[in-house]
Design a protein around this motif. Structure first.
Motif, PDB file in Angstrom:
ATOM      1  N   PRO A 130       0.831  -1.215   0.000  1.00 17.17           N
ATOM      2  CA  PRO A 130       0.000   0.000   0.000  1.00 17.17           C
ATOM      3  C   PRO A 130       0.863   1.263   0.000  1.00 17.17           C
ATOM      4  CG  PRO A 130       0.253  -0.789   2.221  1.00 17.17           C
ATOM      5  CD  PRO A 130       0.977  -1.777   1.351  1.00 17.17           C
ATOM      6  N   GLN A 131       0.234   2.393  -0.189  1.00 18.08           N
ATOM      7  CA  GLN A 131       0.953   3.664  -0.060  1.00 18.08           C
ATOM      8  C   GLN A 131       1.533   3.766   1.342  1.00 18.08           C
ATOM      9  OE1 GLN A 131      -0.998   7.439  -1.230  1.00 18.08           O
ATOM     10  NE2 GLN A 131      -0.293   8.221   0.730  1.00 18.08           N
ATOM     11  N   ALA A 132       2.815   4.011   1.428  1.00 21.21           N
ATOM     12  CA  ALA A 132       3.474   4.165   2.724  1.00 21.21           C
ATOM     13  C   ALA A 132       4.872   4.705   2.479  1.00 21.21           C
ATOM     14  CB  ALA A 132       3.558   2.821   3.451  1.00 21.21           C
ATOM     15  N   GLY A 133       5.414   5.355   3.475  1.00 28.22           N
ATOM     16  CA  GLY A 133       6.803   5.796   3.420  1.00 28.22           C
ATOM     17  C   GLY A 133       7.579   5.014   4.465  1.00 28.22           C
ATOM     18  N   LEU A 134       8.506   4.203   4.024  1.00 31.92           N
ATOM     19  CA  LEU A 134       9.246   3.348   4.952  1.00 31.92           C
ATOM     20  C   LEU A 134      10.585   3.994   5.277  1.00 31.92           C
ATOM     21  CD1 LEU A 134       8.619  -0.111   3.243  1.00 31.92           C
ATOM     22  CD2 LEU A 134       7.088   1.255   4.640  1.00 31.92           C
ATOM     23  N   ILE A 135      10.928   3.986   6.544  1.00 31.87           N
ATOM     24  CA  ILE A 135      12.196   4.572   6.985  1.00 31.87           C
ATOM     25  C   ILE A 135      12.978   3.483   7.737  1.00 31.87           C
ATOM     26  CG2 ILE A 135      13.252   6.367   8.420  1.00 31.87           C
ATOM     27  CD1 ILE A 135      10.530   7.905   8.097  1.00 31.87           C
ATOM     28  N   PHE A 136      14.196   3.258   7.327  1.00 34.07           N
ATOM     29  CA  PHE A 136      15.061   2.256   7.962  1.00 34.07           C
ATOM     30  C   PHE A 136      16.322   2.970   8.439  1.00 34.07           C
ATOM     31  CE2 PHE A 136      12.784   0.389   4.449  1.00 34.07           C
ATOM     32  CZ  PHE A 136      12.309  -0.827   4.921  1.00 34.07           C
ATOM     33  N   GLY A 137      16.963   2.417   9.453  1.00 34.33           N
ATOM     34  CA  GLY A 137      18.260   3.014   9.790  1.00 34.33           C
ATOM     35  C   GLY A 137      18.705   2.758  11.205  1.00 34.33           C
ATOM     36  N   ARG A 138      19.646   3.587  11.635  1.00 37.28           N
ATOM     37  CA  ARG A 138      20.212   3.445  12.964  1.00 37.28           C
ATOM     38  C   ARG A 138      19.200   3.920  13.990  1.00 37.28           C
ATOM     39  NH1 ARG A 138      24.810   1.666  11.644  1.00 37.28           N
ATOM     40  NH2 ARG A 138      26.010   2.603   9.939  1.00 37.28           N
ATOM     41  N   GLN A 139      19.183   3.199  15.094  1.00 39.53           N
ATOM     42  CA  GLN A 139      18.256   3.467  16.196  1.00 39.53           C
ATOM     43  C   GLN A 139      18.211   4.953  16.553  1.00 39.53           C
ATOM     44  OE1 GLN A 139      16.516   0.883  17.897  1.00 39.53           O
ATOM     45  NE2 GLN A 139      15.424   2.583  18.827  1.00 39.53           N
ATOM     46  N   LYS A 140      19.404   5.518  16.714  1.00 39.90           N
ATOM     47  CA  LYS A 140      19.518   6.913  17.159  1.00 39.90           C
ATOM     48  C   LYS A 140      18.771   7.875  16.233  1.00 39.90           C
ATOM     49  CE  LYS A 140      23.377  10.179  16.892  1.00 39.90           C
ATOM     50  NZ  LYS A 140      24.816  10.256  16.670  1.00 39.90           N
ATOM     51  N   TRP A 141      18.920   7.672  14.932  1.00 36.45           N
ATOM     52  CA  TRP A 141      18.301   8.596  13.986  1.00 36.45           C
ATOM     53  C   TRP A 141      16.815   8.305  13.814  1.00 36.45           C
ATOM     54  CZ3 TRP A 141      21.332  12.410  13.848  1.00 36.45           C
ATOM     55  CH2 TRP A 141      22.724  12.252  13.788  1.00 36.45           C
ATOM     56  N   VAL A 142      16.455   7.034  13.767  1.00 40.37           N
ATOM     57  CA  VAL A 142      15.033   6.679  13.628  1.00 40.37           C
ATOM     58  C   VAL A 142      14.263   7.229  14.828  1.00 40.37           C
ATOM     59  CG1 VAL A 142      13.382   4.761  13.561  1.00 40.37           C
ATOM     60  CG2 VAL A 142      15.472   4.652  12.189  1.00 40.37           C
ATOM     61  N   GLU A 143      14.885   7.154  16.008  1.00 38.74           N
ATOM     62  CA  GLU A 143      14.265   7.653  17.234  1.00 38.74           C
ATOM     63  C   GLU A 143      14.015   9.155  17.137  1.00 38.74           C
ATOM     64  OE1 GLU A 143      13.358   5.150  18.972  1.00 38.74           O
ATOM     65  OE2 GLU A 143      12.255   6.617  20.192  1.00 38.74           O
ATOM     66  N   LYS A 144      14.983   9.855  16.572  1.00 38.79           N
ATOM     67  CA  LYS A 144      14.867  11.295  16.416  1.00 38.79           C
ATOM     68  C   LYS A 144      13.676  11.640  15.507  1.00 38.79           C
ATOM     69  CE  LYS A 144      17.666  15.337  15.891  1.00 38.79           C
ATOM     70  NZ  LYS A 144      18.948  15.964  15.716  1.00 38.79           N
ATOM     71  N   LEU A 145      13.505  10.863  14.443  1.00 40.78           N
ATOM     72  CA  LEU A 145      12.382  11.080  13.527  1.00 40.78           C
ATOM     73  C   LEU A 145      11.061  10.744  14.210  1.00 40.78           C
ATOM     74  CD1 LEU A 145      14.616  11.378  11.443  1.00 40.78           C
ATOM     75  CD2 LEU A 145      13.350   9.859   9.923  1.00 40.78           C
ATOM     76  N   ARG A 146      11.074   9.639  14.953  1.00 39.16           N
ATOM     77  CA  ARG A 146       9.852   9.174  15.626  1.00 39.16           C
ATOM     78  C   ARG A 146       9.311  10.247  16.567  1.00 39.16           C
ATOM     79  NH1 ARG A 146       9.189   3.621  16.226  1.00 39.16           N
ATOM     80  NH2 ARG A 146      11.418   3.276  16.381  1.00 39.16           N
TER      81      ARG A 146
END
Ligand SMILES: *Cc1c(COP(=O)(O)O)cnc(C)c1O
Length: 470
Positions: A300-316
């Motif tokens: 489905p339509q979605a934007g997937l973000i993968f990466g290092r915990q530290k940066w994903v956490e910042k985005l979250r």
């Protein structure tokens, strides 16, 4: 104004009178406000026709009412409807990109028709996060430390840029300042995210030293964009993600890659050029990676973000993450799609099946359809064709296979094409060499009887005499 004209205008029915006749003839109940608006519009339209001189005799009240009632059907017809895609373009953004797997549809049904545990942990009864339903799946499939999902990839890029670089600079190669259809342009997204674009290199050649020279105290991140909808050929040079990883680490800033298409496993089918998978991109060491869910992944339509915990956490934790959050229906479909990949059943995803379909099988299906269309009075020929990936993915890649080329004595190719688009379901084909092309690569075999029905409904007159061999 002539007396005739005045007479016609004077004889136009009054709103109340026409409304009464309409209501008396209707078998269902309609809101009076809607009917009144329709009646007013109908009378106004008749007035315009009279003044333009195109209406010289007024239809009687019963006829006007009957026409209006027939037209009411438009209010029950969905504007957004099903299309059979015989264009041979696998990912057509205008046709809704990837069709969903049956498992994804079932999951949507489950979640949509009632309440769900979207944000509740059913074991503890405490508040949970909607991201919990897919994060582990995404990490397993990609090898990433952490993952996050938002509304679409444009949103994912915007979120990542803002969260990492607001008020500071992001370095991008001039060869990667892409525009994706529908006005997604990297420079514009940067501006919207409050990030200053620092262009490096040139359109065709960018070197590592271009980045090195541009890095300074204002640099917040390096951005690499997968040029998913065009190719630069000739005298070119670009810097690989692996080279940029090292540079970003030395400068102590993150490297963000917009991968665009989001391929989980190498695609089935022969002779396809290498397209980087998400796992490969993660393994190259980029800090954050974004891609779409409804392109090559087939979800489905979605934007997937993968990466290092530290940066994903910042985005979250960024406020924009809430504004861009994925809805429960897309999340349900995404989870089901990802599980098909995890259990090795991704051939159940229509897009993957369409890639895998071999020319031999498509030929059989086309041969089977051919006499059915011929019996309806169309002139049909089997021709060699190529399907394309589309949707801003894998430019120039062609999937060879047959197509049925149709001609009719009664319709021009444009007329035929328009009539097919107006059918229910609509049928979308390509026109090539004055003929209508039907490429079955993007058609589900279950849709083939429907195609015959659609053609039957607009078959040239006199075709009744030409019966299929009984
Ligand atoms: C398709 C694409 C986008 C936009 O993704 P959406 O899911 O349509 O928002 C962004 N970047 C690249 C490189 C793309 O190919």
């Amino acid at each position: 104004m002539t007396p005739d004209l005045q007479n016609l205008l004077r004889n136009l029915p009054a709103v109340d009178r026409l409304l009464t006749v309409v209501q008396a003839r209707l078998s269902e109940v309609w809101p009076t406000s809607l009917l009144t608006a329709e009646v007013q519009q109908r009378i106004a339209a008749l007035r315009v026709q009279i003044l333009r001189g195109v209406l010289t005799e007024l239809p009687n009240l019963e006829t006007i009412a009957a026409d209006l009632i027939t037209d009411l059907a438009k209010f029950r017809r969905s504007s957004l409807r099903r299309v059979i895609n015989a264009s041979g373009i696998l990912l057509h953004t205008n046709l809704g990109r990837a069709p969903l797997a049956a498992a994804a549809m079932e999951q949507i049904q489950q979640v949509a028709c009632g309440y769900s545990n979207l944000e509740i942990d059913l074991i503890s009864g405490r508040r949970g996060s909607r991201h919990d339903h897919v994060e582990e799946l995404l990490c397993r499939l990609s090898g990433a430390e952490a993952a996050l999902v938002v509304n679409n990839n444009a949103g994912a890029v915007l979120l990542a840029l803002t969260a990492l670089g607001k008020g500071k600079e992001a370095l991008v190669s001039r060869g990667e300042l892409v525009e994706i259809g529908g006005s997604f342009r990297i420079p514009d997204v940067m501006e919207a995210g409050g990030v200053i674009l620092r262009e490096v290199g040139s359109s065709n050649r960018t070197h590592l030293h271009d980045y090195q020279q541009a890095i300074g105290p204002q640099s917040a991140l390096l951005l690499k964009v997968h040029t998913s909808n065009y190719k630069i050929v000739g005298f070119t040079h670009s810097v690989t993600a692996a080279e940029l990883v090292q540079l970003a680490a030395e400068a102590n800033i993150p490297l963000l890659e917009d991968l665009g298409s989001g391929l989980l496993n190498p695609l089935p089918g022969n002779n396809l050029p290498h397209e980087p998978t998400i796992a490969e991109a993660v393994a190259s060491g980029v800090d954050l990676l974004t891609c779409s869910g409804d392109k090559l992944m087939g979800g489905p339509q979605a934007g997937l973000i993968f990466g290092r915990q530290k940066w994903v956490e910042k985005l979250r934790k960024h406020p924009l993450a809430r504004a861009l959050r994925i809805d429960k229906l897309s999340l349900a479909a995404l989870e089901a799609t990802l599980r098909l990949y995890l259990t090795g059943e991704e051939c159940q995803i229509p897009l993957i099946a369409y890639f895998a379909a071999d020319a031999e099988c498509l030929l059989k299906r086309s041969r089977c359809l051919m006499p059915q269309l011929e019996s309806l009075g169309f002139e049909v020929e089997l021709v060699d064709d190529v399907a394309m990936v589309g949707g801003g993915s894998m430019p120039g890649v062609e999937l060879p296979g047959p197509a049925l080329a149709l001609r009719s004595d009664q319709f021009s190719p444009d007329q035929l094409s328009a009539a097919l688009r107006g059918s229910s379901p609509a049928l979308v084909c390509r026109i090539h060499d004055e003929r209508l092309l039907l490429n079955l690569r993007t058609v589900d075999p279950q849709e083939e009887p429907l195609i015959v029905e659609i053609f039957k409904a607009l078959a040239p007159q006199g075709s009744d005499e030409v019966k299929p061999d009984a």
